[in-house]
Scaffold this active site. Structure first.
Site, PDB file in Angstrom:
ATOM      1  N   LYS A   1       0.857  -1.188   0.000  1.00 35.92           N
ATOM      2  CA  LYS A   1       0.000   0.000   0.000  1.00 35.92           C
ATOM      3  C   LYS A   1       0.888   1.231   0.000  1.00 35.92           C
ATOM      4  CE  LYS A   1      -3.616   2.277   2.715  1.00 35.92           C
ATOM      5  NZ  LYS A   1      -4.511   2.142   3.880  1.00 35.92           N
TER       6      LYS A   1
ATOM      7  N   LYS B   1      -2.243  -1.447  -3.757  1.00 40.33           N
ATOM      8  CA  LYS B   1      -3.117  -0.273  -3.644  1.00 40.33           C
ATOM      9  C   LYS B   1      -2.311   1.000  -3.715  1.00 40.33           C
ATOM     10  CE  LYS B   1      -6.131   1.942  -0.374  1.00 40.33           C
ATOM     11  NZ  LYS B   1      -6.655   1.954   0.960  1.00 40.33           N
TER      12      LYS B   1
HETATM   13  C1  PBG Z   1      -7.258   3.169   5.948  1.00 40.70           C
HETATM   14  C2  PBG Z   1      -7.578   3.113   4.505  1.00 40.70           C
HETATM   15  C3  PBG Z   1      -7.453   4.116   3.534  1.00 40.70           C
HETATM   16  C4  PBG Z   1      -7.991   3.593   2.352  1.00 40.70           C
HETATM   17  C5  PBG Z   1      -8.398   2.299   2.633  1.00 40.70           C
HETATM   18  N1  PBG Z   1      -8.130   2.012   3.946  1.00 40.70           N
HETATM   19  C6  PBG Z   1      -6.974   5.507   3.659  1.00 40.70           C
HETATM   20  C7  PBG Z   1      -5.552   5.762   3.866  1.00 40.70           C
HETATM   21  O1  PBG Z   1      -4.722   4.888   4.002  1.00 40.70           O
HETATM   22  O2  PBG Z   1      -5.242   6.951   3.966  1.00 40.70           O
HETATM   23  C8  PBG Z   1      -8.112   4.319   1.044  1.00 40.70           C
HETATM   24  C9  PBG Z   1      -9.212   3.867   0.149  1.00 40.70           C
HETATM   25  C10 PBG Z   1      -9.538   4.779  -0.972  1.00 40.70           C
HETATM   26  O3  PBG Z   1      -8.910   5.831  -1.210  1.00 40.70           O
HETATM   27  O4  PBG Z   1     -10.484   4.445  -1.698  1.00 40.70           O
HETATM   28  N2  PBG Z   1      -5.978   2.844   6.308  1.00 40.70           N
END
Ligand code: PBG
Length: 341
Positions: free
Chosen positions: A211, A264
């Site tokens: 991520k 992601k």
């Molecule tokens: C929480 C999380 C996030 C997303 C999914 N889980 C936000 C982040 O990490 O700031 C983002 C999902 C999206 O942008 O659609 N950790």
């Protein structure tokens, strides 16, 4: 995939070779299509908050809502009728504090949503809670903080224990799969150990393994009301410049017991999806995130692109890159389009 000549495959060249032969007849095109998009491969993310009858549209994510438990059940039912079977839940709690303690309550908002959806739909739907603390902490970071040389930062190992607790609580409420998204070192092992000790040896872990610290999460932070109140997430999420590091992260998560791994965001990281798939040959999920969704919606609203065509092309590209599963806010639209042909 390489397009260099493979000595095992005879390649006669033009005029014997005419790739267009496979494109003239629409049924031949259908016959040889390599990548199939199906509602069964999609996961729809939903946002649940306290209240009753709440259905508040998220401005930057048209067609997506903050829902209360009752309206979330309606939403799951409507999506299921379109052919969507898998749902990810994000919670927006009534109260936030420094440790995100409401995430652990058996009557927490996501726990309530899981119980209600399970009761309404039984084994007909797959319920996948996001496992993280950023929505529950008043500082908006993904775990408990400690001081690192005068700067507050997420305390990795202290957060692991509560993360496992959150997952166990979600499993008790009916989660089918758990999906930790905090990018903490050792999170998969901690969760596996916690779930196994609580008797949930059968519950798979879908790890947000690679991520990235991405600008494409902008609209989500409005949806989940979880922006970091100071700093950013670069001490736990990955640097967009790094590819090899993603393979290392995925390798570690698999060694700790991850059953599926996620990359992601999706679109700026199609190369990562492909590398992970080719290297590990395990089920790969890709998250087509809020900012990616919002860009399509914004351009489509101005008539600058054909929404249906572009959306199907995007999701097909994510699948073609190697993703078996796609998390997307387009899921409802796509399921509708696939249904109506
Ligand atoms: C929480 C999380 C996030 C997303 C999914 N889980 C936000 C982040 O990490 O700031 C983002 C999902 C999206 O942008 O659609 N950790």
């Amino acid at each position: 995939m390489s397009h260099l000549p493979d000595p095992a495959v005879p390649s006669p060249g033009f005029p014997t070779a005419r790739p267009r032969r496979l494109r003239y007849h629409p049924l031949v095109r259908d016959l040889v299509r390599e990548t199939e998009l199906s509602a069964r491969d999609l996961i729809l993310p939903l946002f649940v908050r306290p209240g009753r009858g709440v259905r508040q549209e998220i401005g930057s994510m048209p067609g997506n809502f903050q829902l209360s438990v009752d309206t979330l059940v309606d939403e799951v039912g409507a999506a299921r009728d379109l052919g969507i079977r898998s749902f990810m839940f994000f919670g927006i709690p009534e109260r936030k504090d420094a440790t995100g303690s409401t995430a652990l309550r058996d009557d927490g908002i996501v726990q309530q949503a899981l119980r209600a959806a399970r009761k309404a739909f039984g084994a007909d739907v797959l319920l996948i809670p996001d496992e993280c603390f950023c929505e529950y902490t008043d500082h908006g970071h993904c775990g408990i903080l400690h001081d690192r040389g005068g700067v507050p930062d997420v305390d990795n190992d202290a957060t692991l224990a509560v993360l496992a607790e959150q997952c166990v609580s979600h499993c008790r409420a009916g989660a089918d799969v758990v999906a930790p998204s905090g990018m903490l070192d050792g999170m998969v092992r901690a969760i596996r150990t916690g779930l196994d000790a609580a008797g949930f040896t059968h519950v798979p872990i879908l790890s947000y393994a690679a991520k990235y610290a991405s600008g494409f999460y902008g609209p989500f932070r409005d949806a989940a009301e979880s922006p970091p109140q100071f700093g950013d997430r670069s001490t736990y999420q990955m640097d967009p410049a790094n590819g090899d590091e993603a393979l290392r992260e995925v390798g570690l998560d698999l060694a700790e017991g991850a059953d599926l791994v996620m990359v992601k965001p999706a679109l700026s990281y199609l190369d990562i999806i492909r590398r992970v798939k080719e290297r590990f040959r395990v089920p790969v999920a890709a998250y087509n995130v809020s900012g990616e969704f919002a860009m399509v919606k914004a351009a489509a609203a101005r008539g600058w692109i054909d929404e249906r065509r572009v959306t199907l092309e995007i999701l097909t590209s994510i699948r073609r890159a190697g993703a078996d599963v796609v998390l997307t806010y387009h899921a409802r639209d796509v399921a509708r389009w696939l249904k109506t042909g």
